[in-house]
Scaffold this active site. Structure first.
Site, PDB file in Angstrom:
ATOM      1  N   GLY A   1       0.830  -1.198   0.000  1.00  0.00           N
ATOM      2  CA  GLY A   1       0.000   0.000   0.000  1.00  0.00           C
ATOM      3  C   GLY A   1       0.869   1.254   0.000  1.00  0.00           C
ATOM      4  O   GLY A   1       1.996   1.259  -0.516  1.00  0.00           O
ATOM      5  N   SER A   2       0.363   2.293   0.624  1.00  0.00           N
ATOM      6  CA  SER A   2       1.041   3.594   0.552  1.00  0.00           C
ATOM      7  C   SER A   2       2.404   3.600   1.230  1.00  0.00           C
ATOM      8  O   SER A   2       3.202   4.516   0.996  1.00  0.00           O
ATOM      9  CB  SER A   2       0.170   4.674   1.203  1.00  0.00           C
ATOM     10  OG  SER A   2      -1.063   4.717   0.526  1.00  0.00           O
ATOM     11  N   THR A   3       2.682   2.602   2.062  1.00  0.00           N
ATOM     12  CA  THR A   3       4.007   2.578   2.695  1.00  0.00           C
ATOM     13  C   THR A   3       5.108   2.435   1.636  1.00  0.00           C
ATOM     14  O   THR A   3       6.260   2.758   1.882  1.00  0.00           O
ATOM     15  CB  THR A   3       4.143   1.411   3.695  1.00  0.00           C
ATOM     16  OG1 THR A   3       3.946   0.182   2.998  1.00  0.00           O
ATOM     17  CG2 THR A   3       3.105   1.502   4.800  1.00  0.00           C
TER      18      THR A   3
END
Lengths: 615, 368
Positions: free
Chosen positions: A324-326
């Site tokens: 995801g956004s990590t």
């Protein structure tokens, strides 16, 4: 009738003498046969048979060593050895073993530890060899048996050491469990270092470092007679207890993580960015490793293996999730290093990113407006990264991801680690036989699509961001000591690599991560402490992509299709000493589901540090 | 009874010497096999010594009475033997599932052992009376009856080993006296026809198991094959020099089964090695050859038959027992003459030796 002397006159000795000669020869042949056979047995096979007579007489009786302890970094014992009790009957002393067995069975309710005794064992030609009739009886039952010893001739109690996992389920995935060696494991072992009834590590550190923990068997050379009675001890080699493992785990912090995470499924891992030391690792749901001690019951095993949440899986190392956004930080690092953008590069986010006949959306429907890199990370703007993905291309992104340790196992001292996945054009062609699609790059840029990471990989990569670019191997075992405390081997941090990102660019990224937590509109506001010292990043990994019109009904979609919530952070901002990753499976948004857990862990860490400092 | 001086002059001291020597070896061997064995009452070697003394007395009696007189009363002796077997069947003690022992005044005795000697005497008598030049079929039928009755009674004790031994002894003596070729063929054919009947109808399961085990001892190494495997280990591990008196590990740690009785020879072989064994076997051989020489030198048929019969009795005992211990034959309960522990066997053998001496010392005296 016998009065006449016919036999004297009729006797013809010649005929009989002839026959006597034949019989004499027969006798000579027979004796020759006996001597020949004796020659064969005593002279030809003499040495072999003498050895057999020695092995008849002398038995080597194994003395099992105690398994090594496992302690945490502060010396708190995590795994200990406890006594369990078995009951055996010595047939020769019992006289009537079946009768003694029945008396034993009638003493109390045995429950699980049922009394068994095969009839065949009673007819053993070695009546002095004890026959096991019950395993792992409790102390209460032991007391009953001991108070009736007068009525139970030939009954003896064996003390068998078993593992005691002090904190039970809390450390289960980390420490693992032990069990009797299986025939397949025995067959695999080429070194023949194991015997059929050995207890070996089956999971976790117990398995990974079984060699260190198991110790060395001793033995007694005993002279026995045909009945199996021990007559003399001819020689004895004492067993060597297994080594003690000192872990980097902090049991108090482990407890904090365990308590912080009450969700259904997921994991928390805490690492020291400066060294890669793993300070805590919790995976939920868990199990009680003590159940495995003397053979787990079929019922319990079935419950564990058939649970859809897989409690036996250590999610920290074998759970693989889209990051995801990590993942955006690594995309940003690549774009900065490749010189495609600077920290000032801006883009306009109106909430959509059209590509061909498809439209990619930002998580914030109405868009973020004009965003630079810092804001794009702080507010996790997807459109900004769609652009970066397009500029970089899949293979350049993969190159950088790999330097952060993605796509290969971290090499932590635990079995069953997964390597995650860094997709490339070549990989897709090989795996699916199809060329890479441009849109797939776009998804990848925000950590969706094919990319898979393990929580430990993610944490390690963030530690590299935190510590100025050094990628450490997760460091679990601090020291190996002998049972009496002598250091055998001391381990130190192992550097796996230096990420190819300049100091300046790392500072830009770190500053953005600080912003995620501490600036207005940051997605990680849950971590905003009064010290304002935490940096972090939220992530929400899609399990399936949903059409736009269903976005609003997320609360009602089935559990297994809900998004995973991720949060990864480190603190303090300057010279970070602790990093935490939290994954909540199907928990929803990273900011709302995972970040609060990370907050509790960070708070717990600093509280412990303060308490200890005061002391 | 008037004692002829010539009898004393001609007394067979060599034979007596050999018998005493072997018996002494036997008692030493029993001491080694059983000194650390727990038994009620006297230790086994002392008991064997008592039996030796009893046997010597009976031996003296046996050679004192002229063997012609013994032959004269052969049928009476036979009847006494059969009567004893009946007593066993009626009142005998049962041990290990078979009824073999007669207990008289605290002594237990095996009439089946005595029967071996009785059979030799009765066969000597019958052959002397009826056979001129080999057997005829009619003679054989009578002999079958004479031998069949005790064989049957012993077989149903059950003591198949001794029963077979009697048959073997009978066959040996019959062959010696002379049988027509046709009869031999018929007997062999008949025997082969009866073998399967014997296997399925007469042999008990444990007996079949013994035969199968003999063919392949590793069939059941801790069960029926155990005896023979342990025995072979014991014998072989003696090697050339042996492990020394009282130092045989197989013996002293009791891996050997029946080590003072049927497997006494394994004990000897383990402790004295090949050299000791060769010495013992040569003494045995000397005894047998001496006996056959006595048969040759006897002036009359009964003397020849008695000497031959007793000698073969000893020979078969040696050959079958040692053969069994060395794994050449199946395990059958035949004791090793003069060596195995067992009062009945020893006493009967000494009486047999008495018979030999009887024939020996009277070989120059023709009865009036």
């Amino acid at each position: 009738m016998f009065g006449n002397r016919d036999y004297l006159t009729n006797y013809d000795p010649k005929k009989f003498r002839q026959r006597l000669r034949v019989f004499t020869w027969c006798v000579l042949c027979a004796f020759f046969l006996l001597i020949a056979r004796m020659w064969y047995l005593q002279i030809v096979k003499g040495d072999v048979l003498r050895q057999r007579s020695e092995s008849n007489r002398i038995r080597i009786q194994e003395i099992k060593p105690l398994r090594g302890l496992i302690v945490d970094s502060r010396g708190d014992i995590l795994v200990n050895n406890q006594s369990s009790f078995d009951i055996s009957i010595i047939p020769e002393i019992a006289k009537n073993a079946a009768d003694v067995r029945n008396r034993l069975a009638g003493l109390c309710d045995w429950g699980d530890a049922s009394i068994f005794l095969e009839e065949a064992a009673l007819k053993s030609p070695r009546p002095f060899v004890p026959v096991k009739v019950a395993r792992n009886i409790g102390r209460d039952k032991l007391a009953v048996v001991e108070s009736h010893t007068l009525n139970l001739p030939g009954v003896v109690v064996d003390i068998v050491p078993v593992r005691e996992y002090i904190y039970g389920a809390m450390d289960a995935h980390l420490l693992g469990y032990v069990g009797e060696i299986s025939s397949s494991e025995l067959g695999r072992d080429a070194s023949a270092a194991y015997r059929a009834d050995d207890v070996v590590g089956k999971y976790g550190i117990e398995k990974y470092l079984d060699d260190v923990l198991k110790g060395k068997s001793g033995g007694e050379q005993v002279e026995v007679d045909a009945a199996g009675r021990r007559l003399n001890v001819l020689g004895r080699i004492d067993p060597v207890s297994g080594h003690t493992l000192v872990l980097n785990i902090d049991s108090d912090l482990q407890k904090v993580c365990w308590d912080a995470f009450k969700e259904q499924a997921g994991t928390v891992v805490v690492m020291e960015p400066r060294t890669g030391a793993v300070m805590a690792m919790v995976s939920r749901p868990s199990f009680d490793p003590n159940l495995f001690n003397r053979g787990i019951s079929e019922q319990s095993w079935k419950t564990l293996t058939e649970d859809p949440l897989c409690p036996l899986q250590n999610r920290a190392i074998s759970g693989q999730y889209p990051p995801g956004s990590t993942y955006k930080l690594f995309v940003a690092a690549a774009a900065l290093e490749e010189g495609l953008i600077t920290e000032n590069t801006e883009t306009w986010c109106n909430g959509t990113y059209p590509m061909g006949n498809r439209t990619f959306r930002c998580w914030r429907k109405r868009g973020h407006g004009t965003v630079d890199l810092h804001r794009a990370i702080v507010e996790s703007c997807d459109v900004y990264f769609y652009h970066l993905g397009d500029m970089l291309g899949v293979d350049t992104m993969a190159e950088y991801a790999k330097t952060f340790g993605f796509g290969s196992a971290t090499g932590v001292s635990l079995p069953g680690e997964k390597s995650g996945l860094v997709p490339t054009r070549e990989w897709k062609l090989r795996r699916f036989g199809e060329p890479w699609q441009r849109g797939e790059t776009t998804s990848l840029a925000i950590g969706q699509g094919f990319a898979l990471v393990t929580p430990l990989q993610l944490l390690r990569a963030y530690c590299a961001l935190a510590n100025g670019g050094t990628l450490y191997k997760p460091w679990l075992v601090k020291r190996i000591e002998t049972a009496d405390g002598q250091t055998v081997q001391e381990f130190s941090p192992e550097v796996e690599g230096i990420v190819p990102v300049s100091r300046k660019n790392l500072d830009i990224l770190r500053n953005a991560l600080w912003g995620v937590v501490n600036e207005p509109h940051g997605t990680g506001g849950a971590l905003k402490r009064k010290e304002q010292d935490v940096c972090g990043k939220t992530g929400t990994s899609q399990v399936i992509s949903l059409p736009d019109d269903e976005e609003d009904q997320k609360g009602e979609i089935p559990y297994r299709f809900r998004d995973h919530a991720l949060f990864v952070c480190f603190a303090p901002y300057t010279d970070p000493e602790v990093a935490v990753v939290v994954v909540v499976e199907h928990g929803g948004h990273g900011g709302s589901a995972a970040a609060p857990i990370a907050r509790r862990v960070i708070d717990g860490y600093f509280r412990l540090a303060q308490e200890r400092g005061v002391k | 009874m008037k004692i002829d001086r010539r009898l004393l002059i001609n007394f067979d001291w060599v034979l007596l010497g050999m018998v005493l020597l072997i018996s002494a070896i036997g008692i030493l061997n029993i001491y080694s096999a059983s000194h650390n064995l727990y038994t009620r009452g006297e230790p086994l070697y002392t008991k064997q010594l008592y039996w030796l003394l009893v046997g010597l007395v009976l031996m003296i009696i046996t050679f004192s009475v002229d063997y012609h007189t013994i032959i004269r009363y052969a049928y009476l002796i036979y009847l006494v033997g059969i009567a004893l077997l009946f007593l066993v069947a009626l009142y005998g003690n049962i041990t290990h599932g078979s009824q073999r022992w007669l207990v008289l005044w605290g002594f237990s005795f095996q009439p089946s052992e005595l029967m071996k000697l009785v059979l030799i005497i009765v066969l000597a008598r019958y052959c002397t009376d009826n056979v001129q030049d080999g057997f005829r079929a009619r003679n054989l039928l009578v002999l079958f009856a004479i031998v069949g009755l005790p064989v049957y009674m012993i077989a149903r004790q059950p003591d198949l080993g001794t029963a077979m031994f009697l048959v073997l002894l009978f066959a040996t003596i019959t062959l010696f006296v002379g049988v027509g070729r046709k009869l031999i063929l018929w007997s062999v054919a008949g025997g082969m026809a009866l073998a399967p009947v014997g296997w399925f109808l007469i042999l008990k399961d444990y007996q079949k198991e013994r035969i199968l085990t003999f063919l392949d001892p590793d069939r059941d190494p801790l069960g029926t094959g155990y005896h023979i495997i342990q025995s072979i280990i014991a014998v072989g591990s003696g090697s050339l020099w042996g492990k020394g008196f009282l130092k045989g590990t197989q013996t002293q740690l009791k891996f050997l089964p029946e080590q003072q009785t049927d497997f006494a020879f394994s004990v000897f072989a383990e402790e004295w090695g090949f050299l000791g064994v060769v010495v013992l076997i040569f003494i045995f051989l000397a005894l047998i050859l001496w006996g056959l020489q006595l048969a040759r030198n006897s002036r009359d048929l009964p003397g020849t038959l008695l000497a031959f019969g007793v000698t073969m009795f000893v020979f078969w005992g040696i050959f079958i027992n040692i053969g069994m211990v060395l794994g050449i034959f199946p395990v059958v309960g035949i004791p090793l003459p003069f060596i195995s522990y067992g009062g009945s066997s020893l006493v009967v053998l000494l009486m047999g030796a008495g018979l030999l001496m009887n024939v020996s010392m009277r070989r120059f005296i023709l009865q009036p």
